[in-house]
Design an enzyme around this catalytic site. Structure first.
Site, short mmCIF file in Angstrom:
data_model
loop_
_atom_site.label_atom_id
_atom_site.label_comp_id
_atom_site.label_asym_id
_atom_site.label_seq_id
_atom_site.Cartn_x
_atom_site.Cartn_y
_atom_site.Cartn_z
CB SER A 229 -0.94 -0.06 1.20
OG SER A 229 -1.98 0.85 1.10
CG ASP B 254 -6.09 -2.89 -3.59
OD1 ASP B 254 -6.66 -2.07 -2.84
OD2 ASP B 254 -4.97 -3.37 -3.35
CG HIS C 263 -5.39 -2.79 0.54
ND1 HIS C 263 -4.91 -2.22 -0.61
CD2 HIS C 263 -4.72 -2.18 1.56
CE1 HIS C 263 -4.01 -1.30 -0.31
NE2 HIS C 263 -3.87 -1.27 0.99
#
Length: 534
Positions: free
Chosen positions: A248, A475, A503
């Protein structure tokens, strides 16, 4: 109310007000965290941003400046800490790299789990779970150091460092716990001028609280500075090259490192990537659409069940039912069995938190079913999990660090509430269910008192060793097009595609993804162009 920018630990710095971009799922998730690569020319999004005027990030000189040598030459004092088998230390770095002798020093928390064997030790694997604001120390001790595939843990020391301003590393604080309770229940979808003024005042109070408590530190928590801290740690640990896994927001941190120090890039895995060339408004809009895609996947699964709290009709009808629930909760907050009630803002965050991983879908169905009967406790628990609010009412610092990093890395998308209000239709086009919330949340950095030091830029990292970018097609927090965008910028990147939900992709149940990442980390083998996993 969402104070975030980009990603979450389970879930980006990017969006100056969107959701957290971090790579690991919620605390109850049993997994640490959670294709065909297009040609380089087609790996960027197909919209009008394909030709982006953003300038490339320029690398720093390869030679270590003389005034930084004391930091690069320091010795760490390792001690037992936290979970059994882990060690901790503190790394000293300058507050201001431009004037290290004139600024104070910061102490950053570091933890490691030494390579367990068998097999020859390959060096250090640095990890960052996202946020910005997620604790890498916690991630190593609770997830990576015990949950990464055994062959990886056997050959690498697993190391995590809380970035400046995060968790144990000079943590940023902005509000008291009671003030934070008030802040997160502020109406984030204002219906009239009075509610708009209250929302703006809440953002302004948040920013003022950060400035009052932290002062100069707020001007030195950028991703560029965090990447420079990682280079100091790399040298101190004795590695010529940086081997790294970032999820991320951690992909932005890792890519920034590659852009600044391309000759020192070892094996970099960037999972659930951010696109650094986008403006904060573009990032917020993309993330809005990403969460809408995730909700569609949830709804498609839910409406097949006889007890789906959003009905058994179409996905569109499910979205309309959820929107109606939010409106009803806005008018009449739900009881939760404690003094706090479930407001529309808290209910929305609870739902969005469940979009990070399919593991939370049953929990969300249960929470929505209870809420329809007047009990908001389960949805409140999901919101508390997102905000890192403990049972004692205390908050972690992830929301404060998240805002501080995001507001420094990029200019705010809106200059005033009028601009946010004008943008609401665009956000509602991206998501009819969540669009209003995301548009108004993007006001977060408007009132920040430290001017941004960053701007949209491309990261090319010419001369870097091969880099592996991993993107998940559905995602929510880091939309797939961002992974395409980053892979298209990096001169040596390969894009591995996971066709699925949730995610990030590594250590989330796909043997195909895990095998490809492990082969790269252990043998330096980059997946074939066009590789897709499901």
């Amino acid at each position: 109310m969402d104070t975030r920018r980009l990603l979450r630990t389970g879930g980006v710095a990017f969006a100056t007000a969107a959701l957290l971009l971090s790579g690991c799922s919620g605390s109850d998730d049993p997994e640490p965290e959670r294709g065909s690569e297009p040609s380089r020319s087609s790996s960027r999004p197909s919209d009008d941003r394909a030709v982006n005027p953003a300038k490339p990030l320029q690398p720093l000189p390869e030679a270590i400046p003389a005034n930084l040598e004391p930091y690069y030459e320091q010795k760490l004092s390792w001690k037992k800490c936290g979970v059994s088998g882990f060690q901790c230390a503190e790394l000293k770095v300058p507050l201001d790299y431009a004037a290290p002798k004139k600024s104070e020093d910061l102490k950053l928390a570091v933890t490691r789990k030494k390579a367990s064997g068998p097999g020859k030790r390959l060096g250090t694997l640095h990890v960052n779970p996202g946020g910005p604001g997620g604790s890498a120390v916690d991630y190593v001790q609770l997830a990576a150091g015990v949950g990464y595939p055994a062959p990886v843990r056997a050959r690498y020391d697993i190391v995590g460092m809380d970035p400046r301003g995060v968790a144990r590393s000079e943590p940023i604080e902005c509000l008291t716990d009671r003030e934070m309770d008030e802040y997160v229940r502020t109406d984030a979808t204002p219906d009239d001028k009075g509610e708009i003024d209250k929302l703006a005042a809440a953002f302004e109070k948040f920013a003022e609280g950060c400035e009052k408590r932290e002062g100069d530190l707020l001007g030195h928590v950028s991703t560029v500075e965090a990447a420079r801290d990682m280079d100091v740690l790399r040298e101190v640990l004795g590695d010529d090259k940086l081997t790294y896994f970032g999820a991320s927001y951690g992909t932005y941190l890792g890519a920034t490192y590659a852009g600044l120090f391309p000759s020192r890039v070892g094996r970099l895995v960037l999972d659930g990537a951010m696109d650094p060339s986008l403006t904060s408004e573009q990032l917020n809009l993309d993330q809005t659409a990403g969460f809408d895609t995730a909700f569609t996947a949830f709804a498609e699964d839910c409406v097949k069940l006889d007890d789906c709290p959003l009905g058994t009709g179409s996905v569109k009808e499910a979205g309309e039912r959820l929107s109606a629930f939010f409106e009803k909760t806005d008018a009449r907050p739900l009881a939760t069995g404690e003094s706090r009630k479930l407001t529309e803002s808290l209910a929305t965050i609870g739902v969005l938190n469940a979009m990070y991983t399919e593991y939370y879908w049953p929990k969300l169905r249960s929470a929505l079913t209870a809420a329809q009967k007047g009990d908001g406790a389960e949805l409140l628990s999901l919101a508390d999990d997102y905000y890192e609010r403990g049972a004692d009412g205390g908050y972690g610092n992830i929301m404060y660090a998240n805002a501080a990093v995001n507001c420094l890395d990029l200019p705010a998308p809106f200059k005033n509430p009028a601009e946010a209000e004008k943008a609401v239709p665009d956000f509602r086009e991206a998501s009819e269910v969540f669009g209003r919330n995301f548009a108004w949340a993007a006001l977060n950095c408007t009132y920040w008192q430290h001017p941004p030091t960053g701007e949209p830029h491309r990261i090319e990292a010419e001369g870097a060793a091969p880099i592996l970018v991993v993107g998940t097609t559905r995602d929510p927090a880091t939309p797939y097009k961002w992974s395409q965008g980053l892979a298209g910028q990096l001169s040596s990147a390969t894009l591995l595609t996971y066709e699925g939900d949730g995610h990030t992709a590594y250590v989330r149940g796909s043997d195909c993804v895990d095998s490809a990442v492990n082969d790269y980390l252990l043998r330096g083998k980059v997946p074939a162009d066009g590789k897709k996993c499901s």
